[in-house]
Design an enzyme around this catalytic site. Structure first.
Site, PDB file in Angstrom:
ATOM      1  N   PRO A  21       0.834  -1.202   0.000  1.00 50.64           N
ATOM      2  CA  PRO A  21       0.000   0.000   0.000  1.00 50.64           C
ATOM      3  C   PRO A  21       0.868   1.250   0.000  1.00 50.64           C
ATOM      4  O   PRO A  21       1.918   1.291   0.632  1.00 50.64           O
ATOM      5  CB  PRO A  21      -0.796  -0.132   1.299  1.00 50.64           C
ATOM      6  N   GLU A  22       0.428   2.257  -0.740  1.00 51.17           N
ATOM      7  CA  GLU A  22       1.170   3.516  -0.780  1.00 51.17           C
ATOM      8  C   GLU A  22       0.924   4.295   0.514  1.00 51.17           C
ATOM      9  O   GLU A  22       0.003   4.016   1.283  1.00 51.17           O
ATOM     10  CB  GLU A  22       0.720   4.334  -1.994  1.00 51.17           C
ATOM     11  N   LYS A  71       5.182   4.159   5.232  1.00 54.75           N
ATOM     12  CA  LYS A  71       4.358   2.959   5.254  1.00 54.75           C
ATOM     13  C   LYS A  71       4.301   2.316   6.638  1.00 54.75           C
ATOM     14  O   LYS A  71       3.848   1.181   6.786  1.00 54.75           O
ATOM     15  CB  LYS A  71       4.862   1.973   4.204  1.00 54.75           C
ATOM     16  N   ARG A 277      11.107  -4.363  -9.364  1.00 55.74           N
ATOM     17  CA  ARG A 277       9.740  -3.846  -9.441  1.00 55.74           C
ATOM     18  C   ARG A 277       9.412  -3.455 -10.864  1.00 55.74           C
ATOM     19  O   ARG A 277      10.286  -3.089 -11.644  1.00 55.74           O
ATOM     20  CB  ARG A 277       9.572  -2.622  -8.520  1.00 55.74           C
TER      21      ARG A 277
END
Length: 290
Positions: A21-22, A71, A277
């Protein structure tokens, strides 16, 4: 504060790649926890049992508040000794906050009062820390664009002395905390920066523009619960195109739009792997650094 009756915080999944999650998601979660429990004496349990000793220590104490830093989520309880619950959702963690419900599934941590409950499942980290231990964690966390106390110059110093690509540096949580794959791809597109540009070749004024844009975009994400990065002239309404369909929500320029035409120049958006990524960019709008 979030002001929602029922908030689900969880990383989304896609057939191509699972994402953390950002940062705006964690800030919304902190707001939801404060809205539900701040100032209240709460029941704290670990139905799964993996946080049982720590939960018993906190049970019956007052929940002072919650905050996010990148985060990382921190929940502060008025308890003796260690009183800070440090949570990192990781790839599969989820935290639900809403009206009180029966326990379902493997709940690591439950916080509840007479009205609301919050259930944590599958986090990467859920641990009880002292103030000193939390300070040690913070020493490893970078500048968070959502926080008013963030220091963009600290992030700049790390970027300016690095030969790594800016597309890697923006995802380094010790430099820019809370910036994930979506914000990374979108902010670089918005400023026409090739993701492979070495950090030490970036101008300070360019970094300032990136940072200021991240502040606007990520704080907007906290307010709306979605990531929208397109300018008014590129919205579906302005361009006469259908809205984007993706579980992440929001209108974006390049993220997960590989194989589709760029909304600005029409060139096919590309995807590659960078530091493990998926990276998305437009090869024409974001020309390679020379």
């Amino acid at each position: 504060m979030v002001g929602l009756p029922d908030l689900l915080i969880a990383p989304f999944h896609h057939v191509r790649e699972a994402e953390l999650p950002e940062g705006h998601v964690i800030h919304r979660l902190a707001g939801a926890i404060e809205d539900a429990f701040a100032g209240e004496e709460v029941t704290v349990t670990s139905p799964q049992g993996r946080f049982a000793v720590e939960a018993a220590h906190l049970n019956g104490s007052r929940l002072r508040g919650a905050q996010a830093w990148g985060k990382h989520l921190l929940i502060d309880f008025a308890a003796e000794g260690a009183h800070l619950v440090h949570i990192h959702l990781g790839l599969i963690g989820r935290f639900t906050v809403g009206p009180i419900t029966p326990v379902h599934g493997q709940v690591r941590l439950r916080i509840e009062d007479a009205v609301s409950s919050a259930d944590l499942r599958g986090p990467q980290w859920c641990r009880l820390l002292s103030d000193e231990e939390w300070e040690a964690v913070l020493s490893t966390v970078g500048s968070d664009p959502i926080r008013p106390d963030a220091d963009p110059e600290k992030a700049w110093r790390a970027i300016h002395r690095s030969t790594r690509a800016i597309g890697v540096l923006l995802m380094d949580q010790s430099i820019t905390a809370g910036v994930g794959n979506i914000y990374r791809a979108e902010v670089l597109f918005r400023h026409r920066i090739d993701p492979m540009t070495p950090g030490n070749r970036l101008a300070h004024a360019t970094w300032q523009a990136i940072w200021e844009d991240l502040v606007v975009l990520m704080r907007r994400g906290v307010a709306t619960g979605r990531i929208d990065t397109v300018r008014p002239e590129h919205t579906p309404e302005a361009m006469g195109r259908p809205p984007r369909l993706d579980r992440h929500g929001g209108e974006v320029y390049v993220y997960r739009r590989d194989g589709q035409p760029c909304l600005v120049c029409g060139t096919t958006v590309r995807r590659t792997n960078l530091a493990g990524r998926h990276l998305f960019w437009c090869p024409r709008c974001q020309r390679r650094h020379r």
